[in-house]
Design an enzyme around this catalytic site. Structure first.
Site, PDB file in Angstrom:
ATOM      1  N   LYS A  34       0.874  -1.176   0.000  1.00  0.00           N
ATOM      2  CA  LYS A  34       0.000   0.000   0.000  1.00  0.00           C
ATOM      3  C   LYS A  34       0.907   1.221   0.000  1.00  0.00           C
ATOM      4  CE  LYS A  34      -3.432   2.644   2.418  1.00  0.00           C
ATOM      5  NZ  LYS A  34      -3.757   3.170   3.763  1.00  0.00           N
TER       6      LYS A  34
ATOM      7  N   GLY B 173      -8.314   9.458   9.531  1.00  0.00           N
ATOM      8  CA  GLY B 173      -8.670   9.478  10.942  1.00  0.00           C
ATOM      9  C   GLY B 173      -9.751  10.456  11.328  1.00  0.00           C
TER      10      GLY B 173
ATOM     11  N   ALA C 151      -9.728   5.776   4.081  1.00  0.00           N
ATOM     12  CA  ALA C 151      -9.615   6.949   4.964  1.00  0.00           C
ATOM     13  C   ALA C 151     -10.934   7.718   5.045  1.00  0.00           C
ATOM     14  CB  ALA C 151      -8.498   7.887   4.540  1.00  0.00           C
TER      15      ALA C 151
ATOM     16  N   ASN D 190      -9.762   1.763   9.648  1.00  0.00           N
ATOM     17  CA  ASN D 190      -8.948   1.601  10.850  1.00  0.00           C
ATOM     18  C   ASN D 190      -9.579   2.344  12.021  1.00  0.00           C
ATOM     19  OD1 ASN D 190      -5.378   2.026  11.654  1.00  0.00           O
ATOM     20  ND2 ASN D 190      -7.029   1.151  12.832  1.00  0.00           N
TER      21      ASN D 190
END
Length: 279
Positions: free
Chosen positions: A121, A182, A208, A230
């Site tokens: 990645k 995030g 993301a 994530n």
């Protein structure tokens, strides 16, 4: 349109097979997971299991010291016969740095028993404030890594022209961001992502910005091939439950996309027939 590699048997929906193909690898899950920000290794492992993911991405910079291969490390707690390791170049600010880290990533794959895993990645991010990827550095690193037979999955700003250039270079996917890393803001670049999907002949992975299951549903409904998540899982109050929710969201969105939704109408239409009723 239903993809040509999908085996549909509507008599039993549980029998539907709709695998994700990246490079020369076939994956049963369209949900990819990151491994950062979890409260502890136990929660990370349980969340990964609840997600039923096929691909785990790991920042190679975190794994450069020998201590990272001790028994209490997450890498040593996972079954690498059923999960594919996707090394990433997070933290790299130049193409040259990303190339070096990608090489280390391949060595770590070998340590995990995946000798022929050449996936990377690709992240080149010199911007420390907004964490936006560098398009020129990404193109440069991708071209070199592809020439060395790496399977490159580049993380990009959702620029349709850049996405097409990377595909033409030979990248195995393109991975446009939904919103800043995030942030949990969801799909803030929906129109551009849709253009990328419409013009791509390689899988498009939304990476993301996903904050919850409905964001994953929306990404899959518009035709994304997969999502990478994530923070939405790791920073949820109950990460294991959020992992399950996003897994279900990916399935729901994918099935809705394949089903081809009804056309939107400008006025109401009765759902019951009006023919045969007395005046």
């Amino acid at each position: 349109m239903i993809s040509s590699n999908m085996n549909v048997t509507f008599e039993n929906l549980s029998d539907i097979t709709d695998d994700l193909v990246i490079g020369d690898q076939v994956f049963t899950s369209r949900l990819m997971l990151g491994t950062g920000k979890y409260r502890n290794l136990g929660v990370a492992k349980q969340s990964i299991e609840c997600s039923q993911t096929s691909i785990i991405t790991v920042a190679i910079r975190r794994l450069q010291s020998s201590s990272n291969f001790q028994p209490n490390n997450l890498l040593n707690m996972l079954d690498w016969k059923s999960i594919w390791l996707l090394p990433n170049t997070a933290g790299c600010t130049t193409a040259e740095d990303a190339i070096k880290i990608a090489t280390l990533g391949h060595e770590i794959c070998k340590k995990m028993g995946q000798e022929y895993n050449s996936f990377v990645k690709l992240e080149v991010i010199p911007d420390s404030k907004y964490l936006l990827p560098d398009p020129i550095g990404t193109l440069k690193a991708a071209e070199y890594l592809i020439s060395k037979n790496y399977t490159v999955l580049p993380y990009i700003y959702p620029d349709p022209m850049l996405a097409k250039q990377l595909e033409e270079l030979g990248c195995a996917t393109v991975m446009p961001l939904g919103s800043p890393i995030g942030s949990g803001q969801g799909l803030q670049n929906l129109e551009n992502i849709q253009i990328i999907i419409e013009n791509a002949s390689v899988p498009v992975v939304v990476d993301a910005g996903i904050g919850t299951a409905s964001d994953a549903v929306k990404a899959m409904e518009i035709g994304a091939s997969a999502v990478l998540v994530n923070s939405a899982i790791a920073q949820a109050k109950f990460p294991q439950l959020m992992a399950k929710a996003i897994n279900l969201g990916v399935h729901a969105g994918r099935y809705a996309y394949l089903a081809e939704r009804m056309k939107k109408l400008s006025r109401a239409m009765p759902s019951s027939p009006s023919i045969g009723f007395p005046n």
